[in-house]
Scaffold this motif. Structure first.
Motif, PDB file in Angstrom:
ATOM      1  N   ARG A  48      25.324  86.323  49.354  1.00 28.27           N
ATOM      2  CA  ARG A  48      27.185  86.476  48.887  1.00 28.27           C
ATOM      3  C   ARG A  48      27.323  86.602  47.314  1.00 28.27           C
ATOM      4  O   ARG A  48      28.345  86.518  47.540  1.00 28.27           O
ATOM      5  CB  ARG A  48      27.598  84.503  49.075  1.00 28.27           C
ATOM      6  CG  ARG A  48      28.135  84.973  50.937  1.00 28.27           C
ATOM      7  CD  ARG A  48      27.829  83.487  51.523  1.00 28.27           C
ATOM      8  NE  ARG A  48      29.666  83.627  51.250  1.00 28.27           N
ATOM      9  CZ  ARG A  48      30.421  82.466  51.345  1.00 28.27           C
ATOM     10  NH1 ARG A  48      29.958  81.430  51.476  1.00 28.27           N
ATOM     11  NH2 ARG A  48      31.587  82.531  50.764  1.00 28.27           N
ATOM     12  N   ASP A  83      30.259  89.005  49.066  1.00 26.35           N
ATOM     13  CA  ASP A  83      31.410  88.993  49.035  1.00 26.35           C
ATOM     14  C   ASP A  83      32.525  89.714  47.714  1.00 26.35           C
ATOM     15  O   ASP A  83      33.090  88.990  48.082  1.00 26.35           O
ATOM     16  CB  ASP A  83      31.487  86.922  48.694  1.00 26.35           C
ATOM     17  CG  ASP A  83      31.190  85.771  49.319  1.00 26.35           C
ATOM     18  OD1 ASP A  83      30.315  86.535  51.000  1.00 26.35           O
ATOM     19  OD2 ASP A  83      31.253  85.150  48.966  1.00 26.35           O
ATOM     20  N   ASP A  98      25.647  85.527  53.474  1.00 25.00           N
ATOM     21  CA  ASP A  98      27.068  86.068  53.976  1.00 25.00           C
ATOM     22  C   ASP A  98      26.358  86.403  56.133  1.00 25.00           C
ATOM     23  O   ASP A  98      25.348  85.718  56.235  1.00 25.00           O
ATOM     24  CB  ASP A  98      27.554  87.436  53.713  1.00 25.00           C
ATOM     25  CG  ASP A  98      27.050  88.250  54.844  1.00 25.00           C
ATOM     26  OD1 ASP A  98      25.456  88.413  54.609  1.00 25.00           O
ATOM     27  OD2 ASP A  98      27.251  89.488  54.099  1.00 25.00           O
TER      28      ASP A  98
END
Length: 335
Positions: A197, A201, A191
């Motif tokens: 991620r 996320d 990210d």
């Protein structure tokens, strides 16, 4: 699997809590996970048998190129003091600062992984007056820079990978190392803050057992109560990146599951929010920190409607330390 992916782990300025957390890895445990993916731990200051001259020999083999280093893991912030010398933290028996060792070894590594928020961004070690001039590997709080500089790239061409958290979830560390050993983690898998991620996320809010209370804005007023902790008790799980409530620690634990608000420990500068961790700053009665992606006007409107529609069951339970009003039992018979 025969070990082929080599890892060196250095502990810098910090509490060692990320290693403590790592040892709590389950199904598989940390040593089983490393073995299954062919990961060889060249040295870890807490877990390895080598010490003294043996450790110096390992470091020399790496710096001279006799041993290939696939991954350098650094736990803890880098202490640059006094006056940029780094000599507040000398690697025992070497008469060299950790700052010097990290700057020499990092460019030789296939990848560099910052283990925990201290190594990533400075973290708790850099809080307050920061007398040791502690800093992250490539971040100084939320600002790029750090001990290695903003432009640092490892041998693979990737930036430092920030597996942040205070402490990190053990599986965040083992999964990152597994993905690197298999060549499955690229730049697109990080990210904007260089966090993997697969954990960044998600929001801590995802899977929180207090979500029903959040939806109806049925809020707790004290830490012992069961309601949502966002409105009064400082919880920022709706803004914090991490899958803490999707894969809890030890199979069942997380901060919010344990009755404490999320303090966003995977983010830069979480350690100095400007208020007590268990207090929610407000303006005109509205929390300053609102859920990610939600405009203030929408939140105010939805909060008003939600509170008006709150079932009495949730009103009762939100301010209790146990379930006092269970859900109603509906008849399954058809009329």
């Amino acid at each position: 699997m025969t070990p082929s992916y080599t890892v060196l782990w250095l502990q810098s300025a910090g509490c060692g809590g990320c290693t403590m957390s790592l040892l709590c890895a389950e199904s598989p445990g940390v040593f089983e996970a490393l073995e299954d993916f062919g990961i060889k731990l060249l040295w870890h200051p807490s877990l390895s048998l080598e010490t003294g001259a043996e450790t110096r020999a390992i470091l020399e083999d790496i710096t001279t190129g006799r041993v290939r280093l696939d991954c350098l893991c650094v736990e803890g912030a880098i202490a640059r003091g006094p006056r940029g010398t780094g000599r507040f933290h000398i690697l025992g028996g070497t008469n060299r600062s950790m700052l010097s060792w990290v700057r020499d070894i990092a460019p030789l590594a296939g990848d560099v992984v910052a283990i925990g928020s201290c190594a990533a961004y400075g973290g708790v070690t850099a809080a307050g007056p920061n007398p040791t001039d502690a800093i992250g590997l490539t971040y100084d709080g939320s600002r790029e820079g750090g001990a290695l500089g903003a432009d640092f790239r490892s041998r693979s061409g990737r930036p430092v990978i920030n597996v942040s958290g205070c402490p990190t979830h053990p599986n965040w560390v083992t999964e990152t190392l597994m993905m690197l050993s298999l060549g499955l983690l690229g730049d697109g898998d990080l990210d904007p803050l260089k966090r993997p991620r697969f954990l960044a996320d998600h929001l801590v809010h995802h899977g929180c057992p207090r979500n029903e209370y959040y939806e109806f804005k049925a809020s707790a007023g004290h830490l012992s109560e069961q309601g949502c902790m966002m409105e009064h008790l400082g919880c920022v799980g709706t803004q914090a990146h991490g899958d803490c409530n999707i894969r809890p620690w030890n199979g069942e634990g997380s901060c919010t599951r344990g009755g404490y608000p999320c303090i966003n420990c995977t983010a830069p500068e979480f350690e100095e929010p400007g208020h007590a961790f268990s207090e929610t700053p407000k303006i005109a009665g509205v929390p300053v920190g609102l859920p990610t992606d939600m405009p203030k006007a929408w939140f105010i409107a939805l909060a008003s409607l939600s509170k008006a529609a709150t079932p009495q069951r949730l009103r009762d339970n939100a301010v209790a330390d146990h379930i006092v009003t269970p859900p109603a039992i509906r008849s399954t018979k058809r009329s």
